[in-house]
Design a protein around this motif. Structure first.
Motif, PDB file in Angstrom:
ATOM      1  N   LEU A   1       0.832  -1.207   0.000  1.00 38.12           N
ATOM      2  CA  LEU A   1       0.000   0.000   0.000  1.00 38.12           C
ATOM      3  C   LEU A   1       0.868   1.258   0.000  1.00 38.12           C
ATOM      4  O   LEU A   1       0.617   2.201  -0.765  1.00 38.12           O
ATOM      5  CB  LEU A   1      -0.922  -0.005   1.218  1.00 38.12           C
ATOM      6  CG  LEU A   1      -1.828   1.227   1.381  1.00 38.12           C
ATOM      7  CD1 LEU A   1      -2.777   1.363   0.194  1.00 38.12           C
ATOM      8  CD2 LEU A   1      -2.611   1.144   2.696  1.00 38.12           C
ATOM      9  N   VAL A   2       1.892   1.280   0.837  1.00 38.81           N
ATOM     10  CA  VAL A   2       2.779   2.447   0.911  1.00 38.81           C
ATOM     11  C   VAL A   2       3.494   2.651  -0.419  1.00 38.81           C
ATOM     12  O   VAL A   2       3.588   3.785  -0.932  1.00 38.81           O
ATOM     13  CB  VAL A   2       3.790   2.278   2.061  1.00 38.81           C
ATOM     14  CG1 VAL A   2       4.853   3.374   2.010  1.00 38.81           C
ATOM     15  CG2 VAL A   2       3.079   2.305   3.403  1.00 38.81           C
ATOM     16  N   MET A   3       3.995   1.568  -1.008  1.00 38.32           N
ATOM     17  CA  MET A   3       4.684   1.688  -2.289  1.00 38.32           C
ATOM     18  C   MET A   3       3.734   2.174  -3.378  1.00 38.32           C
ATOM     19  O   MET A   3       4.104   2.993  -4.230  1.00 38.32           O
ATOM     20  CB  MET A   3       5.299   0.339  -2.678  1.00 38.32           C
ATOM     21  CG  MET A   3       6.511  -0.045  -1.838  1.00 38.32           C
ATOM     22  SD  MET A   3       7.344  -1.539  -2.422  1.00 38.32           S
ATOM     23  CE  MET A   3       6.184  -2.811  -1.938  1.00 38.32           C
ATOM     24  N   GLY A   4       2.500   1.687  -3.354  1.00 37.56           N
ATOM     25  CA  GLY A   4       1.527   2.099  -4.357  1.00 37.56           C
ATOM     26  C   GLY A   4       1.210   3.585  -4.272  1.00 37.56           C
ATOM     27  O   GLY A   4       1.136   4.284  -5.293  1.00 37.56           O
ATOM     28  N   ILE A   5       1.028   4.106  -3.061  1.00 38.78           N
ATOM     29  CA  ILE A   5       0.747   5.541  -2.879  1.00 38.78           C
ATOM     30  C   ILE A   5       1.924   6.379  -3.366  1.00 38.78           C
ATOM     31  O   ILE A   5       1.754   7.391  -4.060  1.00 38.78           O
ATOM     32  CB  ILE A   5       0.427   5.840  -1.404  1.00 38.78           C
ATOM     33  CG1 ILE A   5      -0.889   5.168  -0.997  1.00 38.78           C
ATOM     34  CG2 ILE A   5       0.353   7.337  -1.162  1.00 38.78           C
ATOM     35  CD1 ILE A   5      -1.192   5.250   0.485  1.00 38.78           C
ATOM     36  N   PHE A   6       3.134   5.945  -3.021  1.00 37.67           N
ATOM     37  CA  PHE A   6       4.334   6.670  -3.441  1.00 37.67           C
ATOM     38  C   PHE A   6       4.430   6.755  -4.958  1.00 37.67           C
ATOM     39  O   PHE A   6       4.660   7.838  -5.532  1.00 37.67           O
ATOM     40  CB  PHE A   6       5.573   5.976  -2.865  1.00 37.67           C
ATOM     41  CG  PHE A   6       6.868   6.422  -3.470  1.00 37.67           C
ATOM     42  CD1 PHE A   6       7.399   7.677  -3.183  1.00 37.67           C
ATOM     43  CD2 PHE A   6       7.568   5.595  -4.346  1.00 37.67           C
ATOM     44  CE1 PHE A   6       8.595   8.097  -3.751  1.00 37.67           C
ATOM     45  CE2 PHE A   6       8.762   6.004  -4.915  1.00 37.67           C
ATOM     46  CZ  PHE A   6       9.275   7.265  -4.614  1.00 37.67           C
ATOM     47  N   VAL A   7       4.217   5.647  -5.654  1.00 36.82           N
ATOM     48  CA  VAL A   7       4.345   5.620  -7.108  1.00 36.82           C
ATOM     49  C   VAL A   7       3.231   6.437  -7.764  1.00 36.82           C
ATOM     50  O   VAL A   7       3.469   7.177  -8.732  1.00 36.82           O
ATOM     51  CB  VAL A   7       4.333   4.165  -7.621  1.00 36.82           C
ATOM     52  CG1 VAL A   7       4.255   4.119  -9.140  1.00 36.82           C
ATOM     53  CG2 VAL A   7       5.578   3.429  -7.139  1.00 36.82           C
TER      54      VAL A   7
ATOM     55  N   HIS B   1      -4.464   2.608 -12.791  1.00 36.36           N
ATOM     56  CA  HIS B   1      -4.309   1.277 -13.382  1.00 36.36           C
ATOM     57  C   HIS B   1      -2.837   0.892 -13.484  1.00 36.36           C
ATOM     58  O   HIS B   1      -2.453  -0.236 -13.169  1.00 36.36           O
ATOM     59  CB  HIS B   1      -4.954   1.235 -14.767  1.00 36.36           C
ATOM     60  CG  HIS B   1      -4.716  -0.045 -15.504  1.00 36.36           C
ATOM     61  ND1 HIS B   1      -3.670  -0.203 -16.391  1.00 36.36           N
ATOM     62  CD2 HIS B   1      -5.370  -1.238 -15.476  1.00 36.36           C
ATOM     63  CE1 HIS B   1      -3.696  -1.432 -16.869  1.00 36.36           C
ATOM     64  NE2 HIS B   1      -4.711  -2.082 -16.341  1.00 36.36           N
ATOM     65  N   THR B   2      -1.992   1.837 -13.913  1.00 33.28           N
ATOM     66  CA  THR B   2      -0.565   1.539 -14.061  1.00 33.28           C
ATOM     67  C   THR B   2       0.077   1.234 -12.718  1.00 33.28           C
ATOM     68  O   THR B   2       0.879   0.299 -12.588  1.00 33.28           O
ATOM     69  CB  THR B   2       0.148   2.717 -14.734  1.00 33.28           C
ATOM     70  OG1 THR B   2      -0.488   3.016 -15.976  1.00 33.28           O
ATOM     71  CG2 THR B   2       1.613   2.393 -14.981  1.00 33.28           C
ATOM     72  N   THR B   3      -0.279   2.005 -11.690  1.00 37.45           N
ATOM     73  CA  THR B   3       0.270   1.766 -10.355  1.00 37.45           C
ATOM     74  C   THR B   3      -0.097   0.382  -9.856  1.00 37.45           C
ATOM     75  O   THR B   3       0.764  -0.389  -9.405  1.00 37.45           O
ATOM     76  CB  THR B   3      -0.247   2.826  -9.369  1.00 37.45           C
ATOM     77  OG1 THR B   3       0.151   4.124  -9.810  1.00 37.45           O
ATOM     78  CG2 THR B   3       0.302   2.581  -7.971  1.00 37.45           C
ATOM     79  N   ILE B   4      -1.376   0.042  -9.916  1.00 35.61           N
ATOM     80  CA  ILE B   4      -1.838  -1.268  -9.443  1.00 35.61           C
ATOM     81  C   ILE B   4      -1.238  -2.377 -10.293  1.00 35.61           C
ATOM     82  O   ILE B   4      -0.838  -3.440  -9.789  1.00 35.61           O
ATOM     83  CB  ILE B   4      -3.374  -1.328  -9.450  1.00 35.61           C
ATOM     84  CG1 ILE B   4      -3.939  -0.357  -8.412  1.00 35.61           C
ATOM     85  CG2 ILE B   4      -3.871  -2.742  -9.185  1.00 35.61           C
ATOM     86  CD1 ILE B   4      -5.452  -0.244  -8.423  1.00 35.61           C
TER      87      ILE B   4
END
Length: 570
Positions: free
Chosen positions: A73-79, A106-109
């Motif tokens: 979750l943290v990595m996803g928010i950062f990206v 979509h790209t992040t997930i």
């Protein structure tokens, strides 16, 4: 035909040779034994543990799950924030603005889940900084899957699950990063660019000006294949000469794709103190792999009979001509077939030819791989899926002989079967439900470029690729902004991406935790041995039957029907 088959055989021989050595190395890493990288990796890891306040105690199933989900979750928010602020951040030589919110989501997930499904063109959508950030996710998502696979193997073999953060870091520092460093240097030598300079400007022979996109490609390319990520720096992925310029790079990248999942089977054999079973399982998957390559190769070598009849001027029976549509001539039909089967089997998703142009047999094989997910399977998780089928095979054979099923000296009971069923049932739900909705409202949602049977394959392939965390596509769909259907594809694919990644991971870790806490059962003369050719054959039958029956209707309506239509001349 013979040169193409020799190329395929050469690659397969190398795979068989290197996989046990690589599997032994990974086993030593995750068993805590000495390796040649210890003098470099150990001090580096200690710095990370101390800086992050990371303990190294073993976790329970739920602790492992929470650590995985929170970190992702943290990595996803950062990206996502990097994408949203792309227009004002550095390393943006072409001054690209931030993409639409749904494309960014979509790209992040997609990259977070090790899928790398791309509803955009890399060189015209994301800056160098954004592409480098995607490279960060390529390492962490691959390491996450590898950590889950190792934790699952530990649980099956009666060990504690381990610590997620330690497994994640060691997967990067001792496996992914060292190989990527060497691989990137080799790719640079072989002609793959690695630069932060902007696009090059060239004058063509006709006197026109051409802008040639480039960037830090080499380091991106190696982790793309090794980590089974698959997302391309350029729109046409590994068919682009800057990502995959020649037959040497093609061989290297093909082996990189399949090396970790193939070696992990041998790693399991060492963890279980049963190398024989490891070789039997490896052999089973390898035979299925060769069989699927053969089917796809036959289809591509024979080509399209309707096209062949037009090419034949004698008026007799059509002479077979390989299907070269959508293929790079520097690779030809054989290397495209091997790559297509490998990339969909390993859940990498990179392409060196267009899958939309494959003959129906090739389309059948690639879809079948996405449905099975075990030939060779995703990074770490594919190996775990393979053992789900082993557990189900033990359960079924136990029912046949009237004994409580046991695997590796531990009883398989209701809880394990329920969790194994969850792993297998999530996949069709994540594919067939959104696929049915899209096809029911195809005029407003799908943007299908090919009507009829091939259009069905295009839609199902897109969701199968998302749910299997593969990322490749038949394409031919209006799935990117600013198309009116882009929003639907981005959001509906996110459902398949998340469901196909995290629900099975949770079930796998809970199953492994359950096996860890079981008391070993003494082996008797009536114990069903799982390291025999007979049991391995039963497992292969269970895999093919469950995989084929679950998705047979969509296979029949897609590539099978398309094949009959082409062969009948309609």
């Amino acid at each position: 035909m013979l040169p193409g088959l020799i190329q395929i055989a050469f690659t397969l021989i190398i795979l068989v040779i290197i996989s046990p050595f690589f599997g032994n190395y990974m086993a030593r890493v995750f068993l805590g034994k000495n390796t040649f990288l210890d003098p470099i990796a150990t001090p580096f890891e200690k710095v990370i543990y101390n800086a992050g306040g990371i303990g190294q105690d073993s976790m329970t199933g739920w602790q492992y799950i929470r650590a995985l989900l929170y970190s992702n979750l943290v990595m996803g928010i950062f990206v996502y924030l990097i994408f949203a602020l792309q227009g004002i951040l550095p390393l943006n030589p072409t001054n690209l603005s931030a993409p639409n919110w749904d494309t960014s989501l979509h790209t992040t997930i997609s990259f977070l889940t090790n899928t790398d499904q791309q509803h955009y063109s890399g060189e015209t959508t994301f800056s160098y900084l954004s592409q480098l950030t995607l490279g960060f996710l390529m390492f962490t998502s691959a390491a996450t899957g590898l950590a889950v696979g190792i934790a699952f193997i530990r649980g099956l073999t009666g060990r504690q699950l381990g610590n997620f953060y330690v497994d994640l870091i060691q997967s990067i520092t001792r496996i992914l990063l060292p190989i990527s460093l060497i691989g990137a240097i080799v790719l640079i030598i072989a002609g793959v660019p690695e630069t932060l300079a902007g696009p090059a400007t060239a004058t063509t022979l006709e006197g026109a000006t051409q802008i040639i996109a480039r960037g830090p490609v080499a380091h991106f390319e190696i982790i793309k294949e090794l980590g089974e990520n698959g997302g391309g720096f350029f729109a046409i992925n590994s068919a682009h000469p800057f990502e995959n310029p020649n037959n040497f790079t093609n061989l290297l990248e093909t082996l990189a794709m399949v090396s970790i999942p193939a070696a992990l089977i041998h790693t399991y054999g060492i963890f279980a103190n049963n190398r024989k079973q490891g070789w039997l399982i490896f052999g089973m998957v390898f035979i299925i792999y060769i069989f699927l390559i053969g089917i796809a190769a036959f289809g591509e070598y024979q080509g399209n009979p309707q096209v062949n009849s037009l090419l034949d001027s004698t008026g007799g029976a059509p002479v077979p001509a390989p299907n070269l549509e959508g293929k790079e001539v520097r690779f030809g039909w054989a290397q495209t077939v091997l790559w297509a089967v490998t990339t969909t089997g390993t859940m990498c998703g990179a392409v060196n030819g267009m899958h939309d142009s494959l003959m129906p047999l090739g389309g059948f094989v690639t879809l079948f791989n996405l449905f099975l997910q075990i030939v060779w399977g995703g990074q770490g998780t594919g190996t775990a899926y393979l053992f789900i089928y082993l557990i189900l095979s033990v359960f079924l054979t136990g029912l046949m002989v009237g004994r409580t099923p046991e695997f590796l000296g531990r009883k398989i009971e209701k809880r394990e079967i329920v969790l194994a069923s969850v792993v297998l049932l999530v996949h069709p739900i994540a594919i067939l439900i959104p696929g049915a909705i899209t096809l029911a409202f195809s005029d407003s949602l799908s943007g299908i470029s090919n009507a009829g049977f091939h259009g069905i394959s295009q839609v199902i392939y897109e969701y199968a690729s998302a749910a299997a965390n593969n990322g490749s596509g038949f394409e031919g769909l209006a799935d990117s902004q600013p198309a009116t259907t882009g929003l639907w594809w981005n959001l509906s694919a996110c459902f398949s991406l998340l469901a196909g990644r995290y629900i099975p991971i949770i079930a796998l870790l809970l199953l492994a935790d359950s096996m860890t806490n079981k008391q070993p059962v003494p082996e008797t003369t009536g114990t069903l041995r799982t390291d025999t050719v007979l049991f391995t054959s039963v497992t292969a039958g269970v895999i093919l039957i469950l995989g084929a029956l679950t998705f047979f209707p969509v296979l029949a309506l897609g590539p099978i029907a398309e094949g009959y239509k082409i062969s009948s001349g309609l």
